[in-house]
Write a protein that holds these residues in place. Structure first.
Motif, short mmCIF file in Angstrom:
data_model
loop_
_atom_site.label_atom_id
_atom_site.label_comp_id
_atom_site.label_asym_id
_atom_site.label_seq_id
_atom_site.Cartn_x
_atom_site.Cartn_y
_atom_site.Cartn_z
N TYR A 282 0.86 -1.19 0.00
CA TYR A 282 0.00 0.00 0.00
C TYR A 282 0.89 1.23 0.00
O TYR A 282 2.02 1.20 0.44
CB TYR A 282 -0.96 -0.01 1.19
CG TYR A 282 -0.32 0.09 2.55
CD1 TYR A 282 -0.07 1.33 3.12
CD2 TYR A 282 0.03 -1.05 3.27
CE1 TYR A 282 0.51 1.42 4.37
CE2 TYR A 282 0.61 -0.96 4.50
CZ TYR A 282 0.84 0.28 5.06
OH TYR A 282 1.43 0.37 6.30
N ILE B 60 -0.19 5.02 0.76
CA ILE B 60 -1.15 6.07 1.08
C ILE B 60 -0.38 7.38 1.27
O ILE B 60 0.51 7.47 2.11
CB ILE B 60 -1.93 5.75 2.37
CG1 ILE B 60 -2.42 4.30 2.40
CG2 ILE B 60 -3.06 6.74 2.59
CD1 ILE B 60 -3.36 3.91 1.32
N CYS C 196 -6.51 11.14 0.33
CA CYS C 196 -6.00 9.77 0.21
C CYS C 196 -6.28 8.97 1.48
O CYS C 196 -6.64 7.79 1.41
CB CYS C 196 -4.50 9.77 -0.07
SG CYS C 196 -4.11 10.34 -1.74
N SER D 151 -8.64 5.66 1.57
CA SER D 151 -8.16 4.36 2.06
C SER D 151 -9.05 3.85 3.19
O SER D 151 -9.30 2.64 3.29
CB SER D 151 -6.70 4.44 2.51
OG SER D 151 -6.55 5.28 3.63
N ASN E 98 -3.80 3.73 -4.17
CA ASN E 98 -3.48 3.46 -2.77
C ASN E 98 -3.00 2.03 -2.49
O ASN E 98 -2.26 1.81 -1.53
CB ASN E 98 -4.71 3.75 -1.90
CG ASN E 98 -5.05 5.22 -1.91
OD1 ASN E 98 -4.27 6.04 -1.47
ND2 ASN E 98 -6.21 5.57 -2.42
N VAL F 139 -5.01 -3.87 1.75
CA VAL F 139 -5.93 -3.14 2.62
C VAL F 139 -5.79 -3.68 4.04
O VAL F 139 -5.76 -2.92 5.02
CB VAL F 139 -7.39 -3.23 2.11
CG1 VAL F 139 -8.33 -2.48 3.04
CG2 VAL F 139 -7.49 -2.72 0.68
#
Length: 191
Positions: A2, A4, A10, A14, A52, A59
């Motif tokens: 990821y 971010i 952003c 996310s 992202n 995630v």
């Protein structure tokens, strides 16, 4: 992986993607979730997702890193307040923290990705290896063994406690396990 950016848009995107993943994981298996499903649930565009994250598992990595960072901060605060407790007594504050923040562990267990938690813990606790080595009077690989033992133990205790519905309070479980471990004595008897 990821990636971010540190701007509010952003960060919010996310978070929306994470919330969408949580919603989807209540409905279906992690392996069955597609990026198309996720962007629809999160109400974001495909470009936003890929800006992202590289893949859906990222995630979970992001949230895990956030939660483990929160745990480290909580442990620092806990240690300042409870200076009279033994320095090695880490289970009680960890259980207290995850009593309130168990959603991530539950998601990782459901997705069969608990290794993400262990790897995030190893990564975040790496800067403390010198302190751990000094505390236990160890160096080199033996510090790694102690860290692996502690993180593996914490992970297994957390997953079992959560799987069984957190029937014991954090303090009750930590105190009872502390007595059990001290009664076991030698590591050879534990294995």
């Amino acid at each position: 992986m990821y990636h971010i950016k540190e701007d509010q848009r952003c960060i919010r995107s996310s978070e929306m993607i994470y919330e969408g993943l949580v919603k989807l994981m209540r409905e279906k298996e992690f392996a069955a979730i597609t990026v198309t499903d996720l962007i629809a649930a999160a109400n974001v565009g495909r470009t936003t997702f890929y800006r992202n994250f590289d893949e859906i598992e990222d995630v979970l990595w992001m949230r895990c890193d956030q939660v483990v960072s929160g745990l480290i901060e909580y442990l620092r605060e806990y240690r300042q307040i409870h200076q009279d407790e033994p320095r090695a007594a880490i289970l009680k504050p960890v259980l207290r923290y995850f009593y309130l923040h168990s959603e991530l562990i539950e998601l990782l267990m459901k997705a069969k990705r608990i290794h993400i938690f262990e790897e995030a813990m190893l990564s975040r606790f790496k800067p403390f290896k010198a302190v751990i080595g000094a505390f236990y009077g160890l160096e080199g690989d033996y510090v790694d063994y102690v860290v692996a033992l502690r993180i593996g133990g914490i992970t297994n205790i957390l997953t079992h406690w959560i799987e069984t519905g957190k029937k014991q309070s954090p303090d009750e479980l930590a105190d009872r396990l502390s007595v059990i471990v001290s009664n076991i004595g030698a590591l050879e008897q534990l294995l």
